[in-house]
Design a protein around this motif. Structure first.
Motif, PDB file in Angstrom:
ATOM      1  N   GLY A 190      51.260  64.422  52.179  1.00  0.00           N
ATOM      2  CA  GLY A 190      51.212  63.286  53.086  1.00  0.00           C
ATOM      3  C   GLY A 190      50.434  63.588  54.352  1.00  0.00           C
ATOM      4  N   SER A 213      54.637  59.905  50.954  1.00  0.00           N
ATOM      5  CA  SER A 213      54.128  59.099  52.061  1.00  0.00           C
ATOM      6  C   SER A 213      52.701  58.635  51.750  1.00  0.00           C
ATOM      7  CB  SER A 213      54.217  59.893  53.361  1.00  0.00           C
ATOM      8  OG  SER A 213      53.998  59.053  54.462  1.00  0.00           O
ATOM      9  N   THR A 247      57.498  56.690  50.203  1.00  0.00           N
ATOM     10  CA  THR A 247      56.255  55.941  50.326  1.00  0.00           C
ATOM     11  C   THR A 247      56.557  54.460  50.142  1.00  0.00           C
ATOM     12  OG1 THR A 247      53.939  55.903  49.619  1.00  0.00           O
ATOM     13  CG2 THR A 247      55.599  56.097  47.874  1.00  0.00           C
ATOM     14  N   THR A 277      59.641  55.080  55.826  1.00  0.00           N
ATOM     15  CA  THR A 277      59.676  54.335  54.562  1.00  0.00           C
ATOM     16  C   THR A 277      61.119  54.336  54.076  1.00  0.00           C
ATOM     17  OG1 THR A 277      59.039  56.383  53.407  1.00  0.00           O
ATOM     18  CG2 THR A 277      57.292  54.800  53.902  1.00  0.00           C
ATOM     19  N   HIS A 306      62.098  61.935  56.215  1.00  0.00           N
ATOM     20  CA  HIS A 306      60.855  61.586  55.528  1.00  0.00           C
ATOM     21  C   HIS A 306      60.360  62.676  54.581  1.00  0.00           C
ATOM     22  CE1 HIS A 306      57.421  58.967  55.071  1.00  0.00           C
ATOM     23  NE2 HIS A 306      56.558  59.850  55.524  1.00  0.00           N
TER      24      HIS A 306
END
Length: 268
Positions: free
Chosen positions: A27, A94, A119, A215, A240
């Motif tokens: 990411g 992500s 994501t 997310t 995350h």
């Protein structure tokens, strides 16, 4: 680490283990080292695991300006062509997950399964597109340090192990601002992938940290509820980056999923 020249850039990558291939896409604003727990675990468990640095990140060539997701996808395809890999399971976290969706849009026939971690599938709204472009300019002015400090405890939870906190902060600080800015500009222009989800014809593992503010779980459920053969895992105590914060749980879910993709392929 190995390197390969793909078109006009050099890509750094790890390639460990033997067997069916898993490709892992990092990411923003990280590099391939974020996947080290997964590379180590799965390469010992009978899988070939390839983790590239995206252009602009890690040891790959930094290309300023704007890098759209189709360019990242083409780089990945080019690297795998160079390595002689035709079909593979593809995973990303992500921005990496959005690159996975772009790869599905461009060459779904090569994919045996999808890992979509922390994501989301919808395109950005106008406000978010503006924020990404403004952030790109800020990173060029200020460097990565101030941004890294601001978002650290959104990337990981307050209960993250100290070594994980240190690693995540170091990755963000070590990213080239020009590469990160180019990706932000390109990401603002990505298409909406929601309508495509129902067309995914391979198994998918959707993973999300229970405390992910970027997310959230609701975004993950959109994907797991829409992809026909999807499996949702919510990782408690993680934000995350559950692959680092709760690597044992993440690895177990991913390993089970890979076995499932292998069985699906065998039965096809």
């Amino acid at each position: 680490m190995a390197t390969a020249t793909i078109g006009e850039i050099t890509i750094g990558y790890d390639d460990e283990g033997t067997g069916d291939t898993l490709v892992l896409v990092h990411g923003h604003p990280f590099d391939r080292s974020m996947w080290q727990p997964q590379v180590a675990h799965l390469s010992r468990a009978g899988w070939r695991v390839i983790a590239p640095d995206l252009r602009g990140y890690g040891s790959s060539t930094v290309v300023p300006g704007k890098t759209t997701l189709d360019v990242f996808a083409a780089d990945i395809a080019g690297l795998l062509d160079r390595l002689g890999v035709d079909r593979f399971v593809l995973g990303g976290l992500s921005m990496g997950g959005q690159i996975v969706l772009e790869c599905h849009r461009l060459f779904a026939h090569r994919l045996r399964g999808l890992l979509l971690a922390d994501t989301s599938a919808p395109a950005d709204g106008e406000a978010t597109r503006g924020w990404r472009r403004e952030m790109a300019e800020r990173l060029l002015r200020e460097g990565m340090g101030p941004y890294a400090e601001e978002v650290l405890y959104k990337m990981v939870s307050a209960s993250a192990p100290p070594d994980v906190v240190t690693q995540v902060l170091a990755m963000m600080r070590g990213t080239a601002p020009e590469g990160a800015a180019a990706a932000l500009r390109g990401r603002a222009e990505r298409p909406d992938y929601v309508a495509m989800l129902a067309e995914v014809a391979v198994p998918a593992l959707v993973v999300v940290g229970a405390e992910d503010a970027f997310t959230p779980v609701a975004d993950a459920r959109v994907m797991s509820d829409t992809i026909p053969d999807a499996w949702l895992v919510v990782v408690e105590g993680a934000a995350h980056m559950p692959n680092l914060e709760r690597s044992a749980e993440f690895n177990a879910a991913l390993h089970d999923f890979l076995i499932r993709t292998r069985e699906t392929a065998a039965g096809a």
